[in-house]
Design a protein around this motif. Structure first.
Motif, PDB file in Angstrom:
ATOM      1  N   LYS A 272      -8.709  -5.767  11.701  1.00 38.49           N
ATOM      2  CA  LYS A 272      -8.763  -4.923  10.505  1.00 38.49           C
ATOM      3  C   LYS A 272      -7.352  -4.576  10.029  1.00 38.49           C
ATOM      4  O   LYS A 272      -7.135  -4.291   8.856  1.00 38.49           O
ATOM      5  CB  LYS A 272      -9.604  -3.662  10.748  1.00 38.49           C
ATOM      6  CG  LYS A 272      -9.052  -2.718  11.779  1.00 38.49           C
ATOM      7  CD  LYS A 272      -9.864  -1.421  11.731  1.00 38.49           C
ATOM      8  CE  LYS A 272      -9.597  -0.446  12.871  1.00 38.49           C
ATOM      9  NZ  LYS A 272      -8.311  -0.435  13.501  1.00 38.49           N
ATOM     10  N   MET A 275      -6.390  -6.529   7.057  1.00 35.28           N
ATOM     11  CA  MET A 275      -6.815  -5.966   5.773  1.00 35.28           C
ATOM     12  C   MET A 275      -5.847  -4.860   5.352  1.00 35.28           C
ATOM     13  O   MET A 275      -5.485  -4.760   4.184  1.00 35.28           O
ATOM     14  CB  MET A 275      -8.219  -5.357   5.886  1.00 35.28           C
ATOM     15  CG  MET A 275      -9.251  -6.289   6.448  1.00 35.28           C
ATOM     16  SD  MET A 275      -9.752  -7.534   5.257  1.00 35.28           S
ATOM     17  CE  MET A 275     -11.363  -7.923   5.907  1.00 35.28           C
ATOM     18  N   GLU A 276      -5.440  -4.048   6.334  1.00 33.55           N
ATOM     19  CA  GLU A 276      -4.484  -2.968   6.045  1.00 33.55           C
ATOM     20  C   GLU A 276      -3.176  -3.560   5.525  1.00 33.55           C
ATOM     21  O   GLU A 276      -2.594  -3.059   4.571  1.00 33.55           O
ATOM     22  CB  GLU A 276      -4.180  -2.166   7.316  1.00 33.55           C
ATOM     23  CG  GLU A 276      -5.249  -1.158   7.674  1.00 33.55           C
ATOM     24  CD  GLU A 276      -5.058  -0.620   9.091  1.00 33.55           C
ATOM     25  OE1 GLU A 276      -6.049  -0.132   9.647  1.00 33.55           O
ATOM     26  OE2 GLU A 276      -3.928  -0.708   9.631  1.00 33.55           O
ATOM     27  N   LEU A 278      -2.714  -6.312   3.997  1.00 35.65           N
ATOM     28  CA  LEU A 278      -2.896  -6.769   2.623  1.00 35.65           C
ATOM     29  C   LEU A 278      -2.868  -5.596   1.658  1.00 35.65           C
ATOM     30  O   LEU A 278      -2.250  -5.644   0.606  1.00 35.65           O
ATOM     31  CB  LEU A 278      -4.231  -7.507   2.472  1.00 35.65           C
ATOM     32  CG  LEU A 278      -4.322  -8.918   3.054  1.00 35.65           C
ATOM     33  CD1 LEU A 278      -5.735  -9.468   2.877  1.00 35.65           C
ATOM     34  CD2 LEU A 278      -3.325  -9.848   2.389  1.00 35.65           C
ATOM     35  N   GLU A 279      -3.534  -4.523   2.062  1.00 36.63           N
ATOM     36  CA  GLU A 279      -3.600  -3.353   1.199  1.00 36.63           C
ATOM     37  C   GLU A 279      -2.216  -2.779   0.945  1.00 36.63           C
ATOM     38  O   GLU A 279      -1.911  -2.310  -0.155  1.00 36.63           O
ATOM     39  CB  GLU A 279      -4.483  -2.302   1.866  1.00 36.63           C
ATOM     40  CG  GLU A 279      -4.916  -1.204   0.923  1.00 36.63           C
ATOM     41  CD  GLU A 279      -5.953  -0.305   1.585  1.00 36.63           C
ATOM     42  OE1 GLU A 279      -6.570   0.472   0.853  1.00 36.63           O
ATOM     43  OE2 GLU A 279      -6.114  -0.395   2.817  1.00 36.63           O
ATOM     44  N   GLN A 280      -1.382  -2.830   1.967  1.00 35.15           N
ATOM     45  CA  GLN A 280      -0.025  -2.309   1.835  1.00 35.15           C
ATOM     46  C   GLN A 280       0.914  -3.288   1.149  1.00 35.15           C
ATOM     47  O   GLN A 280       2.115  -3.064   1.104  1.00 35.15           O
ATOM     48  CB  GLN A 280       0.545  -1.981   3.233  1.00 35.15           C
ATOM     49  CG  GLN A 280      -0.102  -0.780   3.863  1.00 35.15           C
ATOM     50  CD  GLN A 280       0.068  -0.796   5.379  1.00 35.15           C
ATOM     51  OE1 GLN A 280       0.839  -1.590   5.930  1.00 35.15           O
ATOM     52  NE2 GLN A 280      -0.651   0.082   6.053  1.00 35.15           N
ATOM     53  N   ARG A 281       0.354  -4.368   0.639  1.00 31.42           N
ATOM     54  CA  ARG A 281       1.180  -5.362  -0.052  1.00 31.42           C
ATOM     55  C   ARG A 281       2.349  -5.820   0.828  1.00 31.42           C
ATOM     56  O   ARG A 281       3.489  -5.910   0.378  1.00 31.42           O
ATOM     57  CB  ARG A 281       1.736  -4.798  -1.376  1.00 31.42           C
ATOM     58  CG  ARG A 281       0.659  -4.437  -2.389  1.00 31.42           C
ATOM     59  CD  ARG A 281       0.605  -5.443  -3.529  1.00 31.42           C
ATOM     60  NE  ARG A 281      -0.585  -5.322  -4.329  1.00 31.42           N
ATOM     61  CZ  ARG A 281      -1.743  -5.916  -4.061  1.00 31.42           C
ATOM     62  NH1 ARG A 281      -1.868  -6.690  -2.999  1.00 31.42           N
ATOM     63  NH2 ARG A 281      -2.787  -5.771  -4.848  1.00 31.42           N
ATOM     64  N   THR A 302     -14.178  -6.318   0.964  1.00 31.80           N
ATOM     65  CA  THR A 302     -12.951  -5.685   1.455  1.00 31.80           C
ATOM     66  C   THR A 302     -11.797  -6.673   1.395  1.00 31.80           C
ATOM     67  O   THR A 302     -10.726  -6.354   0.904  1.00 31.80           O
ATOM     68  CB  THR A 302     -13.137  -5.222   2.907  1.00 31.80           C
ATOM     69  OG1 THR A 302     -14.399  -4.605   3.035  1.00 31.80           O
ATOM     70  CG2 THR A 302     -12.036  -4.272   3.319  1.00 31.80           C
ATOM     71  N   SER A 305     -10.822  -7.569  -2.302  1.00 31.04           N
ATOM     72  CA  SER A 305     -10.245  -6.499  -3.122  1.00 31.04           C
ATOM     73  C   SER A 305      -8.794  -6.256  -2.754  1.00 31.04           C
ATOM     74  O   SER A 305      -8.062  -5.595  -3.478  1.00 31.04           O
ATOM     75  CB  SER A 305     -11.056  -5.219  -2.989  1.00 31.04           C
ATOM     76  OG  SER A 305     -10.989  -4.793  -1.648  1.00 31.04           O
ATOM     77  N   ARG A 306      -8.375  -6.786  -1.610  1.00 33.33           N
ATOM     78  CA  ARG A 306      -6.996  -6.565  -1.198  1.00 33.33           C
ATOM     79  C   ARG A 306      -6.101  -7.789  -1.381  1.00 33.33           C
ATOM     80  O   ARG A 306      -4.902  -7.707  -1.203  1.00 33.33           O
ATOM     81  CB  ARG A 306      -6.961  -6.159   0.280  1.00 33.33           C
ATOM     82  CG  ARG A 306      -7.424  -4.730   0.489  1.00 33.33           C
ATOM     83  CD  ARG A 306      -7.882  -4.536   1.921  1.00 33.33           C
ATOM     84  NE  ARG A 306      -8.227  -3.177   2.245  1.00 33.33           N
ATOM     85  CZ  ARG A 306      -9.174  -2.447   1.682  1.00 33.33           C
ATOM     86  NH1 ARG A 306      -9.879  -2.961   0.696  1.00 33.33           N
ATOM     87  NH2 ARG A 306      -9.427  -1.226   2.082  1.00 33.33           N
ATOM     88  N   GLN A 338      -9.941 -10.652  -8.160  1.00 34.42           N
ATOM     89  CA  GLN A 338      -8.661 -10.870  -7.494  1.00 34.42           C
ATOM     90  C   GLN A 338      -8.196 -12.309  -7.562  1.00 34.42           C
ATOM     91  O   GLN A 338      -7.023 -12.582  -7.656  1.00 34.42           O
ATOM     92  CB  GLN A 338      -8.757 -10.462  -6.014  1.00 34.42           C
ATOM     93  CG  GLN A 338      -8.897  -8.982  -5.802  1.00 34.42           C
ATOM     94  CD  GLN A 338      -7.773  -8.232  -6.468  1.00 34.42           C
ATOM     95  OE1 GLN A 338      -7.987  -7.470  -7.406  1.00 34.42           O
ATOM     96  NE2 GLN A 338      -6.569  -8.427  -5.986  1.00 34.42           N
TER      97      GLN A 338
END
Lengths: 521, 159
Positions: A272, A275-276, A278-281, A302, A305-306, A338
């Protein structure tokens, strides 16, 4: 009388550039003038095999392959060599050569080569140990003599001798303009060697690693500032995976300049934390993402979207599934939002949760798509009036195409006929294993029939078609279809699949292909 | 607007400017000369060859200027000659090479490409001896040199 001997050498080269390597060599061997004209082309890429005895085991002798190129001859032509591949350990003098324009060096080793033992019919494996020890010293010396090398590839068969720390140091300290490092097949053991290995990796722009690895403290101190592209496949060794997924991810997260990430998780779960990240670019320049062999039921919503806006995306996992039908619509919308903007290459071929409707969604929306590989397209779902296909730049399409009726056959061919830039079209079943077919395509299925009766002639618009495939889809094609194909697709060079259930008939049709120099797989 | 081209054997050819400018050499000459009406001498091209070259340029007068194609596949293909060009190139060998030389001199890249592809197609699949026969090439290698090169060819084929 004007003939070929009147044309200047640079035009001989121009003609030769339209020929295959084989034909080019044959042209060069017709006379001295042609040989001279083509000398730079002939020696540009050099593939040499060792003359050492070549045995797999004492029971399976392979006749020793003599080198066709002596080191003297190589030396004479060294200025022309841009790419050198060395297969096997060689006599010492090969490793003392300088190639002023060498940009790619490939070491290919396997255990079928043995130390020459004069006169003996069988090899003496005790003599091999010092030979393998010397190999990497020799390799290191060759690298030191050739600082122009940009691309380095080291393929070792297992089990095998480990390149020592000094080998990796030669790489770190010699290369002026390192670009790509590709290593496969070995497992560095001592931490000293590993540290040198990581330091060597640190200088490259691109890494392709398929190795049973361990990590060291040094790794967390290195920044990999030049690294843009990485293909990482850490193979579990005897003791399991030493460089575990979380540690791999921690390393990847520090490589901020990545434009391409190809990560094989060797049957582990997708963390996971990914995914984090990716979310944090974490990777703001990422354009090309490929995730494979992961064991997880990934929540596509999930994940998608990231995702940054990608040009290439490949997802390969047995376990890729949607959580539920309710989530489907939302998930796919996120995916769409995306990815669809810029995507050029999309490979969902082994993501069995990617439905026919989703595949069509891609074809109906992704304007820039060049290559699309997906699991299945159901022709029943095609509706060109309300949802036409927009991917008109598509060059490669691979998908099973299920067809149940005459009408849907027409729709399928109609839709395909719009893809006028298509060069590769494959609707075959051969990419799936038997168990995958049993699991995901149960029961009787009918696939696209490549026949004039079904509407094949609509594909006369696909004049750029070069390869076609329809393996394992129960075709019943005739001479008529083949003649039509030869007329309509002048660039056709490869066909994959069985023309007919009747072996005799199939062979006759294959012969027709061979007459026209079209290969059959 | 028309221009007059003069072959090496002093024959005049009246050609539309647009057609003549398919040759970059002629195009550049016309730019340098400006408004002048004087005929352009082409000392390297005979009337017979010039007739063929003009025929090609006429047929292709409206083709867009060639831009190098951005492809992932660097391998060049010789099997995509269009039908008219293929018929156009059905000439004897002497004329074939004359056309190639003329296209090179006059700097007409598409015609040069078609010529080279045509020759490549003749070479494809032939043994060295067959190639020599096809083009009347004299084998000037010593037997030792020839043996060496043959060995190296085998290496090339084993890729």
């Amino acid at each position: 009388m004007t003939g070929i001997s009147d044309i200047p050498q640079e035009l001989i080269v121009m003609i030769a550039d339209y020929l295959s390597r084989k034909d080019r060599h044959r042209l060069a061997s017709t006379c001295r003038n042609h040989y001279q004209a083509l000398i730079s082309r002939l020696w540009k890429e050099l593939y040499i095999e060792s003359d050492f005895p070549h045995f797999w085991s004492k029971q399976h002798q392979i006749a020793p392959v003599k080198p066709i190129i002596t080191s003297r001859r190589v030396e004479q032509h060294a200025p022309y060599v841009h790419l050198l591949r060395l297969h096997g350990p060689f006599q010492q003098e090969y490793y003392a050569l300088k190639f002023p324009r060498l940009h790619t060096l490939i070491f290919l080793h396997d255990f079928s080569f043995h130390t020459p033992c004069n006169g003996a019919e069988r090899f003496d494996s005790t003599l091999d140990i010092p030979m393998w020890h010397d190999v990497h010293i020799n390799n290191a010396n060759l690298i030191r003599l050739n600082p122009t090398i940009k691309n380095l590839q080291i393929d070792l068969g297992r089990p095998n001798p480990i390149p020592s720390a000094s080998f990796w140091e030669a790489i770190s300290t010699t290369l002026h303009n390192p670009s790509r490092l590709c290593v496969s097949g070995f497992c560095p053991a001592s931490s000293n060697t590993l540290n040198s290995f990581w330091k060597a990796c640190n200088i490259f722009e691109e890494l392709d690693i398929k190795v049973d690895l361990n990590t060291t403290e040094l790794l967390s101190q290195l920044d990999f500032p030049r690294l843009r592209r990485i293909a990482l496949n850490v193979v579990p060794g005897w003791g399991g995976l030493k460089f575990d997924i979380q540690e791999q991810l921690a390393w990847l997260r520090r490589c901020h300049n990545l434009t391409k990430l190809d990560w094989k998780l060797t049957s582990h779960r997708l963390p996971k934390e990914f995914m984090e990240a990716l979310e944090q670019r974490t990777w703001p320049h990422l354009e090309d993402l490929s995730l494979g062999d992961f064991h997880d039921s990934v929540d596509i919503r999930t994940l998608s979207s990231r995702l940054p806006s990608l040009r290439r995306f490949r997802l390969r996992s047995d376990q890729f599934q949607l959580r539920s039908d309710q989530v489907y619509a939302l998930s796919f919308t996120a995916f769409q939002k995306q990815l669809f903007g810029k995507i050029r290459v999309l490979d969902m071929a082994h993501s069995f949760g990617f439905t026919s409707r989703m595949s069509l969604g891609v074809l109906e929306e992704c304007v820039h798509l060049n290559e699309f590989k997906t699991f299945v397209i159901d022709a029943e779902d095609i509706d060109l009036e309300s949802r036409p296909w927009v991917c008109l730049n598509l060059k490669r399409l691979e998908a099973l195409i299920k067809v149940e009726s005459d009408e849907s056959h027409e729709d399928a061919f109609d839709a395909l006929s719009r893809l006028t830039h298509l060069e590769h079209l494959d609707s075959g079943l051969d990419k799936l294993t038997v168990s995958e077919i049993e699991k995901h395509l149960p029961g009787e299925n009918n696939y696209l029939q490549w026949s004039l009766d079904s509407g094949l002639d609509r594909l006369s618009t696909l004049t750029k078609l070069r390869t076609i495939g329809f393996a394992d889809t129960d075709q019943e094609m005739t001479e008529e279809e083949l003649e039509w194909m030869f007329d309509s697709w002048p660039l056709l060079e490869e066909v994959k699949g069985e023309f007919s259930g009747d072996d005799g008939y199939h062979s006759a049709l294959v012969d027709m292909l061979h007459e026209r120099h079209i290969s059959h797989v | 607007m028309t221009v007059i081209l003069v072959s090496s054997d002093n024959q005049d050819f009246k050609v539309d400017k647009e057609v003549a400018e398919r040759s970059i050499l002629i195009k550049n000459m016309l730019e340098d000369v400006g408004e002048s009406d004087s005929p352009i001498p082409l000392p390297n091209v005979t009337a017979a060859v010039l007739t063929k070259v003009i025929e090609y340029c006429e047929h292709h007068r409206n083709d867009p200027v060639q831009v190098p194609e951005e492809t992932d596949d660097p391998r060049k293909r010789s099997n995509d000659i269009e039908e008219w060009d293929m018929k156009f190139m059905q000439v004897d060998q002497e004329m074939l090479f004359e056309i190639i030389l003329a296209a090179n001199y006059l700097d007409i890249k598409p015609l040069l490409d078609v010529g080279c592809k045509t020759v490549a197609n003749i070479i494809k699949g032939k043994t060295p001896e067959e190639i020599r026969k096809a083009f009347n090439i004299v084998n000037d290698f010593t037997p030792e040199e020839e043996a060496q090169i043959k060995k190296e060819n085998e290496w090339a084929e084993d890729r």
